[in-house]
Design an enzyme around this catalytic site. Structure first.
Site, mmCIF file in Angstrom:
data_model
loop_
_atom_site.group_PDB
_atom_site.id
_atom_site.type_symbol
_atom_site.label_atom_id
_atom_site.label_comp_id
_atom_site.label_asym_id
_atom_site.label_seq_id
_atom_site.Cartn_x
_atom_site.Cartn_y
_atom_site.Cartn_z
ATOM 1 N N PHE A 160 2.272 8.354 -1.496
ATOM 2 C CA PHE A 160 1.687 7.353 -0.896
ATOM 3 C C PHE A 160 -0.056 6.832 -1.490
ATOM 4 C CE2 PHE A 160 5.056 7.017 2.517
ATOM 5 C CZ PHE A 160 5.887 6.375 2.134
ATOM 6 N N TRP B 176 0.713 -1.466 -0.380
ATOM 7 C CA TRP B 176 -0.469 0.083 -0.071
ATOM 8 C C TRP B 176 0.983 1.051 0.330
ATOM 9 C CZ3 TRP B 176 -0.511 4.113 3.975
ATOM 10 C CH2 TRP B 176 -1.695 5.106 3.467
ATOM 11 N N HIS B 177 2.311 1.245 1.051
ATOM 12 C CA HIS B 177 2.774 2.687 0.734
ATOM 13 C C HIS B 177 3.874 2.274 -0.538
ATOM 14 C CE1 HIS B 177 2.186 2.182 5.250
ATOM 15 N NE2 HIS B 177 2.743 3.310 5.345
ATOM 16 N N GLY B 178 3.704 1.132 -0.701
ATOM 17 C CA GLY B 178 4.291 2.014 -2.768
ATOM 18 C C GLY B 178 4.445 1.138 -3.125
#
Length: 483
Positions: A483, A336-338
């Site tokens: 993000f 989800w962050h990257g």
């Protein structure tokens, strides 16, 4: 429009002023229009994406509630998932998917490659997508009723204080607040203003001034870095991202408070957590609770029913259930962050820490509670900070080389960074510890002194205002915008 700009401060003053002179119905429309105006300042053409995502989840919620059969409810839930996650996948993960498919194809010796697309990642898409997903799930679970007023629902999704970097809100936390008439309260306005000022202080005085030091350190050739350098860089970036992201949350919470709307807290001194579990109760709380409620628990419950209360391969069933669910949860949290394997590794790292803590916390050690707490804090702080290395590096090779130095005794024999880097990092970490004790121990005592407290508080606010307007420059966006 970013929070650390004069433009936003003027925008906020205008919105707050108009909000309190308008009737209730006009207030919702004001927040709706101002939220879309706020987002449109960045790229107006991406407003259509926000509208599509909002409209899909809005209609899905109504349909889920309208139909009676479970299969029909699931259909509309999945439809909302497919469209909203599909948009997120296209804009955020398509390049990553193509890159990995091309790499896999080259491993098998084929010359065929999929062309890359130049895609701009829409600001805040990860955050508002999660709000649309949780809304549809909550309606499906009957924990909330669908909102039929589109303007109210769209305002909940696009509410400008938290639109681009959270906190990730639940419909049940905000929608009712948007609909109930708020009474002007000077106390709320004062609290909100202080939170905004404090957030700006953390951002422009701390995070933005640490940023060049972090950039210079991570630009060094890895071969010339020592193990101490890697530790220093991990702590320095860990402190930068903490000041940066908690600053955003302070401004978001403060801006909403000035409008009479309460947001949940998103940080609570995570670097003083005595365990990995407690760290995630204090870091980006809205995201960790989102993954807990919508990923971890739905995975853990079926697994716990499947595995009986006995051992498998020498491991207790509860460890297998917890480990499996937490691993999947944190791998998704990392992704989800990257769209990079480094973020996946970051998630894996934290999952391993949590599993190790779960296993060791069951052990009965003959040491005092205080000693156990100090050891737990040092362990949690060290490994949580090291986890920022894959978060900041661009590829797994650099990550493994840097982390490898930490576990190589000979790599501790020299220093490669500028001398003041170590000193600044130490002072910053110490300031976090001191600020915790000041807020928990000294402030309550000071607040009971009716004469001294207003004087000290006024001096403190004046200093913060001077520093904020001295350093206020919209040169650095917030880290979590990416993000």
């Amino acid at each position: 429009m970013i929070f650390n700009s004069v433009t936003f401060l003027i925008f906020l003053i205008i919105v707050v002023s108009l909000y309190w002179v308008l009737p209730q119905k006009g207030r919702v429309y004001l927040l709706f229009v101002s939220s879309y105006l706020f987002y449109g300042f960045w790229r107006w053409e991406f407003l259509s994406l926000l509208i599509i995502s909002t409209l899909v989840s809005y209609l899905a919620g109504i349909q889920i509630n309208a139909v009676s059969k479970k299969s029909q409810k699931k259909f509309y839930l999945l439809l909302s998932f497919v469209i909203n996650l599909g948009l997120l996948a296209y804009f955020k993960y398509l390049f990553f998917i193509i890159d990995n498919l091309n790499s896999a194809a080259s491993l098998f010796g084929t010359d065929v490659s999929i062309p890359y697309f130049n895609i701009i990642l829409p600001l805040g898409i990860s955050f508002y997508t999660f709000q649309t997903l949780s809304y549809a799930i909550d309606v499906y679970r009957n924990t909330i009723m669908p909102e039929r007023n589109f303007v109210v629902y769209a305002t909940y999704i696009s509410f400008f204080p938290q639109l681009v970097a959270g906190p990730i809100l639940r419909a049940g936390q905000v929608i009712d607040q948007l609909k109930v008439k708020r009474i002007f309260d000077l106390g709320n306005l004062s609290i909100g203003l202080r939170r905004v000022l404090y957030g700006l202080f953390l951002k422009v005085v701390f995070a933005d001034n640490i940023a060049p030091l972090v950039d210079d350190s991570f630009a060094q050739q890895i071969n010339f870095l020592s193990a101490i350098d890697v530790w220093t860089m991990a702590f320095l970036f860990g402190l930068q991202i903490y000041f940066d992201f908690s600053a955003y949350s302070h401004i978001a919470i403060g801006s909403a408070k000035m409008l009479g709307i309460s947001f949940p807290e998103n940080f609570h001194y995570p670097y003083l957590a005595p365990s990995p579990k407690e760290f995630w109760n204090r870091w980006h709380i809205s995201l960790s609770t989102w993954f807990r409620d919508y990923v971890f628990l739905p995975l853990a419950y079926p697994l716990s029913r499947k595995f009986s209360d006995k051992k498998y391969l020498g491991l207790r069933s509860d460890i297998i259930v917890y480990g499996s669910a937490i691993l999947v949860t944190f791998l998704l949290c990392g992704l989800w962050h990257g769209a990079n394997w480094t973020f996946v590794f970051w998630g894996f790292w934290h999952a391993v820490l949590l599993i190790a803590y779960r296993i060791t916390s069951k052990m009965k050690l003959k040491i005092s509670k205080n000693v156990k707490g100090v050891i737990g804090w040092m362990f949690t702080l060290s490994f949580s900070m090291l986890a920022w290395i894959p978060f900041r590096t661009h590829n797994l090779n650099d990550t493994f080389v840097m982390l490898g130095k930490v576990f190589t005794p000979s790599a501790y024999s020299f220093l490669g960074l500028r001398e003041n880097t170590y000193l600044i990092t130490g002072v910053l970490m110490l300031s976090v510890i001191i600020s915790f004790f000041v807020s928990k121990k000294f402030n309550p005592w000071l607040q009971s002194r009716k004469i001294i407290y207003p004087v000290i508080e006024t001096v403190q606010l004046v200093i913060i205002i001077i520093l904020v307007f001295t350093f206020l420059r919209p040169i650095n966006q917030f880290i979590y915008f990416q993000f």
